[in-house]
Design an enzyme around this catalytic site. Structure first.
Site, PDB file in Angstrom:
ATOM      1  N   GLY A   1       0.532  -1.473  -0.141  1.00 16.77           N
ATOM      2  CA  GLY A   1      -0.192  -0.155   0.185  1.00 16.77           C
ATOM      3  C   GLY A   1       0.951   1.185  -0.381  1.00 16.77           C
ATOM      4  O   GLY A   1       2.280   0.869  -0.591  1.00 16.77           O
ATOM      5  N   ASN A   2       0.126   2.105   0.061  1.00 15.40           N
ATOM      6  CA  ASN A   2       1.013   3.540   0.447  1.00 15.40           C
ATOM      7  C   ASN A   2       0.765   4.267   1.288  1.00 15.40           C
ATOM      8  O   ASN A   2      -0.573   4.197   1.577  1.00 15.40           O
ATOM      9  CB  ASN A   2       0.595   4.221  -1.053  1.00 15.40           C
ATOM     10  N   ARG A   3       1.008   5.543   1.691  1.00 15.69           N
ATOM     11  CA  ARG A   3       0.417   6.371   2.307  1.00 15.69           C
ATOM     12  C   ARG A   3      -0.690   7.329   2.359  1.00 15.69           C
ATOM     13  O   ARG A   3      -1.005   8.169   3.105  1.00 15.69           O
ATOM     14  CB  ARG A   3       1.785   7.132   3.098  1.00 15.69           C
TER      15      ARG A   3
END
Ligand code: CTP
Ligand code: CA
Length: 225
Positions: free
Chosen positions: A33-35
């Site tokens: 995932g990412n932020r």
């Protein structure tokens, strides 16, 4: 806080917004995932709705309340987001892609939870560039705005993305600063078009959503005279 653009200036438009960070499964319990928090895209969806647009919000998983009056299409992976966008593209007069889409996915997703044994390599393959494909497949007159997350050479990289993807505008963000960008309430950047640049100084994402829509409105008016 009544802003100048706070009217029905998006009445008659259908705005397709992507938001949030996509998730690429590794196994049944893990993902890449990412932020991204989804806040920028949600703020744009909400503002467009308030200004009279019909809004379709294609959303990767976020922990935000659904903006009132928007049609939410929940997705998880980049491939699902792509499918949802392509399915709804013909309805859109304006597309704003604020989602942080994974550039890679895991080639062989494990059917069972991976065990803690030895070294492990994940084989990755690239995902489709949804924004570039959208720009290619759009109906004439559909306005397309992308985002660009950069940590260096922000303006030059943003301009290169605008050209490479064939979109009308790119909102470039410097995501190297911790006060703005990813997972923050604030944002800062520039609104880039083929004709110029508008600075978007540090402000809340809600305010920035309003500013971005002001720019989109202006672009659309210029394009139709
Ligand atoms: N984007 C997309 N599909 C992808 C990757 C990105 O539609 N698979 C969109 C994002 O929603 C954003 C824009 O493309 O509007 C730019 O995303 P960004 O990650 O900054 O650019 P990339 O083209 O992925 O280039 P790179 O990550 O290598 O800088
Ligand atoms: Ca990327």
């Amino acid at each position: 806080l009544a802003r100048s653009g706070e009217k029905d200036d998006f009445a008659g438009e259908t705005v397709l917004v992507t938001a949030g960070g996509t998730r690429e499964a590794i196994d049944p319990v893990r993902f890449i995932g990412n932020r991204s928090s989804g806040r920028m895209g949600y703020a744009i969806a909400e503002a467009a709705r308030r200004r009279g647009a019909r809004v379709i919000l294609v959303s990767a998983p976020v922990s935000l309340a659904a903006p009132a009056g928007c049609e939410i299409v929940p997705v998880v992976s980049a491939e699902e987001m792509r499918g949802a966008v392509m399915l709804r593209l013909a309805e859109a007069t304006i597309v704003v892609m604020a989602a942080a889409v994974s550039d890679y996915r895991v080639k062989h997703v494990a059917e069972q939870k991976l065990k803690r044994t030895g070294e492990r390599m994940l084989e990755l393959e690239p995902t489709e560039d949804i924004l570039a494909e959208t720009a290619k497949r759009r109906r004439e007159g559909t306005l397309i705005v992308g985002f660009a997350a950069e940590t260096e050479n922000v303006l030059a990289n943003g301009r290169a993305k605008l050209e490479r993807k064939g979109v009308d505008a790119v909102v470039v963000n410097d995501v190297s600063s911790s006060e703005t960008g990813f997972d923050s309430d604030q944002n800062a950047g520039s609104f880039l078009t083929r004709d110029g640049v508008t600075e978007l100084p540090v402000m809340s994402k809600v305010e920035m959503a309003g500013r971005i829509l002001d720019e989109v409105r202006r672009l659309r008016t210029v394009a139709t005279v």
